[in-house]
Design a protein around this motif. Structure first.
Motif, PDB file in Angstrom:
ATOM      1  N   GLU A  49     121.663  51.490  31.673  1.00 20.74           N
ATOM      2  CA  GLU A  49     122.274  50.937  30.538  1.00 20.74           C
ATOM      3  C   GLU A  49     121.787  49.466  30.152  1.00 20.74           C
ATOM      4  O   GLU A  49     121.472  49.132  29.391  1.00 20.74           O
ATOM      5  N   CYS A  56     124.712  45.113  31.302  1.00 20.24           N
ATOM      6  CA  CYS A  56     125.403  46.380  31.917  1.00 20.24           C
ATOM      7  C   CYS A  56     126.814  45.548  32.726  1.00 20.24           C
ATOM      8  O   CYS A  56     126.864  44.451  32.789  1.00 20.24           O
ATOM      9  N   ASP A 321     122.325  60.717  32.587  1.00 22.01           N
ATOM     10  CA  ASP A 321     123.435  59.837  31.995  1.00 22.01           C
ATOM     11  C   ASP A 321     123.163  58.436  32.129  1.00 22.01           C
ATOM     12  O   ASP A 321     123.021  57.786  33.212  1.00 22.01           O
ATOM     13  N   SER A 323     124.907  55.859  31.302  1.00 20.67           N
ATOM     14  CA  SER A 323     125.786  54.748  31.351  1.00 20.67           C
ATOM     15  C   SER A 323     126.134  54.134  32.852  1.00 20.67           C
ATOM     16  O   SER A 323     125.802  54.787  33.546  1.00 20.67           O
ATOM     17  N   ARG A 325     127.810  52.949  35.739  1.00 22.48           N
ATOM     18  CA  ARG A 325     129.033  53.047  36.381  1.00 22.48           C
ATOM     19  C   ARG A 325     129.665  52.483  37.591  1.00 22.48           C
ATOM     20  O   ARG A 325     130.483  52.565  38.419  1.00 22.48           O
TER      21      ARG A 325
END
Length: 421
Positions: A49, A56, A321, A323, A325
């Motif tokens: 990200e 991020c 993914d 993103s 986390r």
């Protein structure tokens, strides 16, 4: 946690859920990205990200966007996971002053009690360093690490393994319950004193990291409520408790006392797994006598697994993914939140019956096979009624077993138990 990272040298995105990481043309990629950060470029792997958007969540919370890859096993399945590396921290003048003062205090206490103390000691390899190396009369070596500045969990593990490899028992002392040393190595937490107080004769009590074994039958009449239901359960509990929460209370351990007791072997490090989840462990310093009692019940604790000895990796083959986390309940190996045990007790083990190995006199399945005349003769010899005669639990001989003044075993068997035979 994101299931991928960005490789800054190859300019590629890596999917950790695929066996080939999404790049079958790079067979050595896995070995490269799992190399410890101390042996590769710190900025080799980047949060996806952060790479795509320039920011991020981890960076906003004060962590770096750089990543490391580790194995983590959850629910019996092992996966590759990525974790944010902490921002490199330069100790403040105050942290450095406390660090120096604690080292001086540990060395001073050790020498005052006739122990050998070496400040900034180095192992034979010239690389492994210990803040203060205290050596007891029996050759037991304790490597004290005074940790006042932030540190990563991986650094704690790496330095502890290096010390153990050279026959040194690591002992980390910190002033913060959020330090990465908590529960990740033998540790002790003290109050946050200033450097002048640390150097003074002021008592420094160990607030956490030292525990005592407590064993009891959980009855309505018990002084301690049941740790599982808050009432009572009629079962047997074994657990490790802070001195103030023991029944009766134990005196607190001071740092000066721990310096001497750890080098003499009076206090020893323990690694206690949870009863229902052996992979979750608590680490603590305990009296050697309590350690021995625990081993009598459960056997010696297993050694820590070496890095990379988790089970075979499971690849779930999911889509990449991007993103970030960070901050969720993830497998971040540098999460500085301590993995605490129960608020009162740690390493709680509960049983319906007393474990068999605690019985020094073995249980016998026999009854008393005698004739009625023999039972009457035994009663006259023992000075009791005939119905009070029963078998000794150790050898099976007739004893005054039941009723008032009845005993479980004969005098000879009780004597063997008393001397540990």
């Amino acid at each position: 946690m994101a299931n991928g990272v960005f490789h800054t040298a190859y300019d590629i995105e890596i999917n950790l859920t695929l066996p080939d990481l999404g790049h079958p043309d790079l067979p050595g990629l896995l070995e490269e990205i799992t190399t410890p950060t101390g042996r590769r470029e710190r900025e080799l792997l980047e949060c996806l990200e952060h790479h795509r958007d320039g920011a991020c969540q981890a960076e906003e919370d004060g962590h770096s966007p750089w990543m490391a890859i580790r194995r983590r096993t959850v629910g019996g399945r092992t996966h590759w996971v990525a974790a944010h590396l902490p921002v490199r921290h330069t100790p403040t003048p105050e942290e450095s002053a406390k660090h120096r003062a604690m080292k001086e205090r540990i060395a001073r206490v050790a020498e005052r009690h006739g122990l050998r103390a070496e400040v900034e000691a180095r192992a034979t390899d010239g690389r492994t360093r210990t803040d203060v190396l205290v050596t007891g009369e029996g050759g037991r070596r304790i490597g004290w690490e005074a940790q006042y500045a932030p540190i990563s969990a991986e650094t704690v593990r790496r330095r502890s393994r290096a010390a153990a490899a050279h026959g040194i028992v690591p002992l980390w002392v910190t002033n913060s319950d959020r330090s990465a040393v908590v529960e990740r190595a033998p540790w002790a937490r003290v109050d946050d004193f200033g450097w002048r107080e640390i150097l003074s004769p002021l008592a420094m009590v160990v607030r956490a990291g030292v525990r005592h074994l407590q064993r009891w039958k959980c009855l309505p009449s018990s002084e301690r409520t049941c740790p599982e239901n808050g009432s009572h359960c009629n079962r047997f509990h074994f657990g490790w408790y802070l001195p103030a929460l023991c029944l009766p209370k134990k005196p607190p351990t001071e740092v000066d006392r721990l310096v001497v007791a750890s080098a003499d072997g009076e206090y020893v490090p323990m690694r206690v797994p949870r009863q229902r989840d052996p992979r979750s462990v608590s680490r603590m310093w305990v009296p050697a006598a309590d350690r021995d009692r625990w081993h009598e019940t459960f056997g010696p604790e297993e050694e820590d697994e070496a890095p990379g000895t988790d089970g075979a990796v499971t690849y779930t083959r999911r889509e990449l993914d991007p993103s970030c986390r960070y901050g969720e309940e993830t497998f971040a190996f540098d999460d500085t939140r301590p993995r605490r045990g129960d608020s009162a007790g740690t390493g709680l083990h509960t049983f319906d019956d007393v474990p068999e190995r605690l019985f020094r006199v073995p249980r016998q399945g026999w009854g008393l096979e005698v004739t009625e005349p023999q039972r009457l003769a035994a009663a006259r010899t023992l000075g009791c009624e005939a119905w009070q005669v029963g078998p000794c639990a150790g050898c099976g001989a007739p004893v005054h077993r039941y009723g008032h003044r009845g005993v479980h075993a004969c005098a000879a068997c009780r004597a063997r138990v008393a001397v540990g035979a």
